[in-house]
Design a protein around this motif. Structure first.
Motif, PDB file in Angstrom:
ATOM      1  N   GLN A  45      36.254  45.476  45.774  1.00  0.00           N
ATOM      2  CA  GLN A  45      37.678  45.418  45.093  1.00  0.00           C
ATOM      3  C   GLN A  45      38.712  45.034  46.279  1.00  0.00           C
ATOM      4  O   GLN A  45      39.646  44.796  45.643  1.00  0.00           O
ATOM      5  CB  GLN A  45      37.751  46.764  44.529  1.00  0.00           C
ATOM      6  CG  GLN A  45      36.802  47.173  43.403  1.00  0.00           C
ATOM      7  CD  GLN A  45      37.033  46.350  42.296  1.00  0.00           C
ATOM      8  OE1 GLN A  45      38.196  45.905  41.902  1.00  0.00           O
ATOM      9  NE2 GLN A  45      35.934  45.610  41.733  1.00  0.00           N
TER      10      GLN A  45
ATOM     11  N   ASP B 136      45.509  45.216  44.512  1.00  0.00           N
ATOM     12  CA  ASP B 136      46.606  46.101  44.515  1.00  0.00           C
ATOM     13  C   ASP B 136      46.210  47.521  44.149  1.00  0.00           C
ATOM     14  O   ASP B 136      46.802  48.679  44.256  1.00  0.00           O
ATOM     15  CB  ASP B 136      47.536  45.645  43.108  1.00  0.00           C
ATOM     16  CG  ASP B 136      48.179  44.571  43.494  1.00  0.00           C
ATOM     17  OD1 ASP B 136      48.491  44.213  44.655  1.00  0.00           O
ATOM     18  OD2 ASP B 136      48.407  43.759  42.394  1.00  0.00           O
ATOM     19  N   LYS B 137      44.762  47.577  44.117  1.00  0.00           N
ATOM     20  CA  LYS B 137      44.247  49.073  43.870  1.00  0.00           C
ATOM     21  C   LYS B 137      43.856  49.809  45.030  1.00  0.00           C
ATOM     22  O   LYS B 137      43.554  49.455  46.090  1.00  0.00           O
ATOM     23  CB  LYS B 137      42.856  48.947  42.797  1.00  0.00           C
ATOM     24  CG  LYS B 137      43.529  48.491  41.401  1.00  0.00           C
ATOM     25  CD  LYS B 137      42.244  48.686  40.549  1.00  0.00           C
ATOM     26  CE  LYS B 137      42.732  48.266  39.071  1.00  0.00           C
ATOM     27  NZ  LYS B 137      41.556  48.407  38.184  1.00  0.00           N
TER      28      LYS B 137
ATOM     29  N   GLU C  62      31.092  43.228  34.705  1.00  0.00           N
ATOM     30  CA  GLU C  62      32.456  42.453  34.691  1.00  0.00           C
ATOM     31  C   GLU C  62      32.267  40.901  34.483  1.00  0.00           C
ATOM     32  O   GLU C  62      33.211  40.328  34.541  1.00  0.00           O
ATOM     33  CB  GLU C  62      33.238  42.960  35.980  1.00  0.00           C
ATOM     34  CG  GLU C  62      33.400  44.401  36.180  1.00  0.00           C
ATOM     35  CD  GLU C  62      34.229  44.811  37.376  1.00  0.00           C
ATOM     36  OE1 GLU C  62      34.527  43.925  38.152  1.00  0.00           O
ATOM     37  OE2 GLU C  62      34.210  46.025  37.506  1.00  0.00           O
TER      38      GLU C  62
ATOM     39  N   ASN D  94      40.829  43.148  43.208  1.00  0.00           N
ATOM     40  CA  ASN D  94      41.896  43.727  42.840  1.00  0.00           C
ATOM     41  C   ASN D  94      42.595  44.444  44.224  1.00  0.00           C
ATOM     42  O   ASN D  94      42.538  45.725  44.296  1.00  0.00           O
ATOM     43  CB  ASN D  94      41.325  45.135  41.934  1.00  0.00           C
ATOM     44  CG  ASN D  94      40.882  44.370  40.767  1.00  0.00           C
ATOM     45  OD1 ASN D  94      41.343  43.870  40.100  1.00  0.00           O
ATOM     46  ND2 ASN D  94      39.471  44.816  40.570  1.00  0.00           N
TER      47      ASN D  94
ATOM     48  N   LYS E 150      41.290  33.979  40.201  1.00  0.00           N
ATOM     49  CA  LYS E 150      40.269  35.031  40.071  1.00  0.00           C
ATOM     50  C   LYS E 150      38.974  34.023  40.259  1.00  0.00           C
ATOM     51  O   LYS E 150      38.587  33.378  39.691  1.00  0.00           O
ATOM     52  CB  LYS E 150      40.340  35.755  38.635  1.00  0.00           C
ATOM     53  CG  LYS E 150      39.204  36.683  38.564  1.00  0.00           C
ATOM     54  CD  LYS E 150      39.457  37.359  37.129  1.00  0.00           C
ATOM     55  CE  LYS E 150      38.093  38.294  37.047  1.00  0.00           C
ATOM     56  NZ  LYS E 150      38.030  38.990  35.607  1.00  0.00           N
TER      57      LYS E 150
END
Length: 160
Positions: A153, A159-160, A61, A157, A5
């Motif tokens: 993203q 997978d989104k 975030e 992320n 990350k």
């Protein structure tokens, strides 16, 4: 690619954060009573549409945000960051006309964040290639669309 990350997200300015080249704009800029950025001829300048929302969400975030830009007109770039009210989102700002690897070496030294925990968004393939050689994760921004939260993203992320 390692699945680490990122701690720092770094952005170019021209054609990534805003849809123009600072070095090619008419100057000086001013902020009018409606808080619109205009040049001396009344031409209006703005950010890409999703930039404010993306920077806000990323700051919430707790990502460390930075700028790495090869703009020659450093003073105007800083002025625009303030006029657009986005300077406060960036912990580190590296704006000077050198190879992007120099920007990232300074970001690494100042932050102590390893290159593999940085992500860089830029519209210029040459900069993407240069920075990726350091181990920074890079994503190419379409210069006619600019930065969006959805694009960000795609790496944060997938997978989104």
């Amino acid at each position: 690619m390692e699945n680490v990350k990122p701690k720092m997200i770094v952005f170019d300015l021209d054609l990534t954060i805003w849809p123009f080249h600072v070095d090619q704009c008419m100057k000086p800029f001013q902020l009018d009573c409606l808080k619109k950025v205009k040049d001396v001829y009344g031409n209006e300048y703005s950010l890409f549409p999703e930039v404010l929302d993306a920077l806000f969400k990323l700051s919430k975030e707790n990502y460390i945000l930075a700028v790495a830009s090869r703009i020659e007109d450093i003073t105007t770039a800083y002025l625009l960051l303030n006029f657009f009210n986005i300077a406060h989102y960036f912990t580190y700002i590296e704006i000077y006309p050198y190879n992007k690897s120099v920007h990232f070496k300074w970001l690494n030294l100042k932050s102590c964040i390893p290159y593999n925990q940085m992500v860089f968004y830029d519209d210029d393939v040459r900069n993407i290639r240069c920075v990726s050689k350091l181990g920074v994760h890079t994503l190419l921004v379409q210069s006619n669309i600019g930065l969006s939260y959805k694009l960000i993203q795609t790496f944060l992320n997938p997978d989104k």
